[in-house]
Design an enzyme around this catalytic site. Structure first.
Site, PDB file in Angstrom:
ATOM      1  N   HIS A  34    -107.881 115.985  19.743  1.00  0.00           N
ATOM      2  CA  HIS A  34    -107.330 117.303  19.804  1.00  0.00           C
ATOM      3  C   HIS A  34    -105.784 117.378  18.997  1.00  0.00           C
ATOM      4  O   HIS A  34    -105.614 116.077  18.502  1.00  0.00           O
ATOM      5  CB  HIS A  34    -107.202 118.061  21.133  1.00  0.00           C
ATOM      6  CG  HIS A  34    -106.291 117.106  22.004  1.00  0.00           C
ATOM      7  ND1 HIS A  34    -104.941 116.645  21.856  1.00  0.00           N
ATOM      8  CD2 HIS A  34    -106.658 116.484  23.183  1.00  0.00           C
ATOM      9  CE1 HIS A  34    -104.507 116.028  22.746  1.00  0.00           C
ATOM     10  NE2 HIS A  34    -105.494 115.750  23.635  1.00  0.00           N
ATOM     11  N   ALA A  35    -105.335 118.283  18.740  1.00  0.00           N
ATOM     12  CA  ALA A  35    -104.213 118.506  17.874  1.00  0.00           C
ATOM     13  C   ALA A  35    -103.067 117.641  18.463  1.00  0.00           C
ATOM     14  O   ALA A  35    -102.312 116.948  17.426  1.00  0.00           O
ATOM     15  CB  ALA A  35    -103.649 119.627  17.881  1.00  0.00           C
ATOM     16  N   HIS A  37    -103.595 114.388  19.482  1.00  0.00           N
ATOM     17  CA  HIS A  37    -104.313 112.956  18.881  1.00  0.00           C
ATOM     18  C   HIS A  37    -103.626 112.946  17.311  1.00  0.00           C
ATOM     19  O   HIS A  37    -103.285 112.056  16.726  1.00  0.00           O
ATOM     20  CB  HIS A  37    -105.578 112.646  18.940  1.00  0.00           C
ATOM     21  CG  HIS A  37    -105.976 112.641  20.316  1.00  0.00           C
ATOM     22  ND1 HIS A  37    -106.596 113.715  21.040  1.00  0.00           N
ATOM     23  CD2 HIS A  37    -105.684 111.464  21.279  1.00  0.00           C
ATOM     24  CE1 HIS A  37    -107.030 112.927  22.294  1.00  0.00           C
ATOM     25  NE2 HIS A  37    -106.635 111.885  22.529  1.00  0.00           N
ATOM     26  N   GLN A  61    -110.087 101.385  32.749  1.00  0.00           N
ATOM     27  CA  GLN A  61    -108.863 102.041  33.248  1.00  0.00           C
ATOM     28  C   GLN A  61    -109.381 103.161  34.025  1.00  0.00           C
ATOM     29  O   GLN A  61    -108.658 103.870  34.633  1.00  0.00           O
ATOM     30  CB  GLN A  61    -108.058 102.510  32.148  1.00  0.00           C
ATOM     31  CG  GLN A  61    -108.686 103.612  31.154  1.00  0.00           C
ATOM     32  CD  GLN A  61    -107.735 103.609  29.834  1.00  0.00           C
ATOM     33  OE1 GLN A  61    -107.828 102.745  29.048  1.00  0.00           O
ATOM     34  NE2 GLN A  61    -107.251 104.613  29.880  1.00  0.00           N
ATOM     35  N   LYS A 151     -96.820 112.095  26.457  1.00  0.00           N
ATOM     36  CA  LYS A 151     -97.357 112.695  27.487  1.00  0.00           C
ATOM     37  C   LYS A 151     -97.738 111.749  28.729  1.00  0.00           C
ATOM     38  O   LYS A 151     -97.502 112.021  29.791  1.00  0.00           O
ATOM     39  CB  LYS A 151     -98.742 113.510  27.056  1.00  0.00           C
ATOM     40  CG  LYS A 151     -99.026 114.393  28.370  1.00  0.00           C
ATOM     41  CD  LYS A 151    -100.358 115.319  27.900  1.00  0.00           C
ATOM     42  CE  LYS A 151    -101.398 114.526  28.015  1.00  0.00           C
ATOM     43  NZ  LYS A 151    -101.735 114.207  29.300  1.00  0.00           N
TER      44      LYS A 151
HETATM   45  O1  PAF Z   1    -103.782 107.056  26.423  1.00  0.00           O
HETATM   46  C1  PAF Z   1    -105.231 106.740  26.089  1.00  0.00           C
HETATM   47  O2  PAF Z   1    -105.809 107.529  25.362  1.00  0.00           O
HETATM   48  C2  PAF Z   1    -105.609 105.391  26.446  1.00  0.00           C
HETATM   49  O3  PAF Z   1    -105.006 105.148  27.789  1.00  0.00           O
HETATM   50  C3  PAF Z   1    -105.643 104.207  25.521  1.00  0.00           C
HETATM   51  C4  PAF Z   1    -104.058 103.962  25.218  1.00  0.00           C
HETATM   52  C5  PAF Z   1    -106.266 104.556  24.309  1.00  0.00           C
HETATM   53  C6  PAF Z   1    -106.160 103.065  26.263  1.00  0.00           C
HETATM   54  O4  PAF Z   1    -107.636 103.218  26.410  1.00  0.00           O
END
Ligand code: PAF
Length: 281
Positions: A34-35, A37, A61, A151
């Site tokens: 999205h914007a 990123h 994660q 964020k």
């Molecule tokens: O912030 C994220 O999107 C994720 O935690 C990352 C840093 C890409 C690691 O998978």
């Protein structure tokens, strides 16, 4: 824009750029761009000659009851957006490419004084997954600089710690939060909200702004401020408040009156969607 699926191929490309004395920036993502990123990519482009974006939904994660399976995977659309920004390369590995020996492998673990609190208290293995995958991505891509959004404030602090303590020669850049016109911080998970929840969601940022205003006009009792904000959020329609905390931005411990900078970190839930936000003062 080239798409690389193999570690060796992205490594060779970056190495070629480095031999030509080009600065290489890196933006790790889980896709569904999205914007927010895209602003990270633009920031990387400002100080780097070449920018690599990785797209990898990292299984390690996510907790057992979290949204790994349903996490939106939108590679075609992501590729289009990155192409429009003239991104130089996308690293889009499979789970097998990232974790050839299975998911239970060597871990990179930042101590619990940073990772066991706030997000870590409700997501116990989350940061081990993040630091492990980011360390691997750093070793695979080997950029000069990497950009992460503010964020996920705790993630940024944890990653800076990892890089400092493991002497990883990569500069970490924190990028400001991108918001919708009503103030809601952009997040891939906002799309899980139904229209009613979406109308409540921006009130988290409103509460943070009100707290920030009161903190600027100090003295104020931090715990009282946190409790008032929590009550207000529940009153506004949030289903649960995981935390609202006034913290020291380096240690993430409760702030003290002497702290020159302060971060207010908050997570509130609408249904099962967690809305994260923060303000750095
Ligand atoms: O912030 C994220 O999107 C994720 O935690 C990352 C840093 C890409 C690691 O998978």
């Amino acid at each position: 824009m080239q798409v690389f699926n193999q570690v060796q191929a992205i490594r060779d490309q970056v190495s070629e750029w480095k031999q030509a004395r080009l600065k290489v920036g890196f933006v790790p993502t889980m896709g569904n761009l999205h914007a927010g990123h895209l602003s990270l990519v633009r920031l990387a482009q400002k100080s780097c000659d070449k920018v690599v974006v990785s797209i990898f939904v990292n299984p390690t994660q996510f907790g057992p009851n979290e949204d790994f399976d349903s996490y939106p995977r939108t590679f075609e659309a992501d590729q289009q957006k990155l192409q429009e920004l003239a991104t130089d390369a996308v690293f889009y590995p499979s789970v097998e490419e990232m974790y050839p020996n299975g998911l239970k492998q060597t871990l990179v673990q930042v101590p619990a004084d940073l990772t066991g609190l706030l997000e870590g208290s409700s997501r116990p293995e989350h940061f081990d997954g993040v630091t492990t995958v980011v360390c691997k991505l750093f070793n695979m891509v080997q950029p000069h600089k990497a950009v992460f959004g503010q964020k996920d404030f705790q993630q940024l602090v944890v990653l800076k710690k990892m890089v400092a303590e493991l002497a990883i020669p990569i500069e970490i850049i924190g990028a400001p939060i991108e918001r919708d016109s009503d103030g809601l911080a952009l997040s891939s998970r906002n799309q899980y909200l139904n229209p009613e929840q979406r109308s409540i969601a921006p009130k988290l940022y409103e509460s943070l702004q009100e707290m920030a205003q009161q903190l600027i006009n100090r003295p104020v009792n931090f715990a009282e401020l946190e409790n008032k904000a929590t009550a207000r959020l529940l009153h506004e329609g949030f289903d649960k408040v995981d935390y609202v905390k006034v913290c020291n931005p380096a240690t993430l411990r409760p702030a003290s009156e002497d702290d020159k900078t302060i971060v207010i970190l908050a997570v509130a839930r609408l249904g099962s969607t967690r809305i994260l936000d923060n303000i750095l003062l």
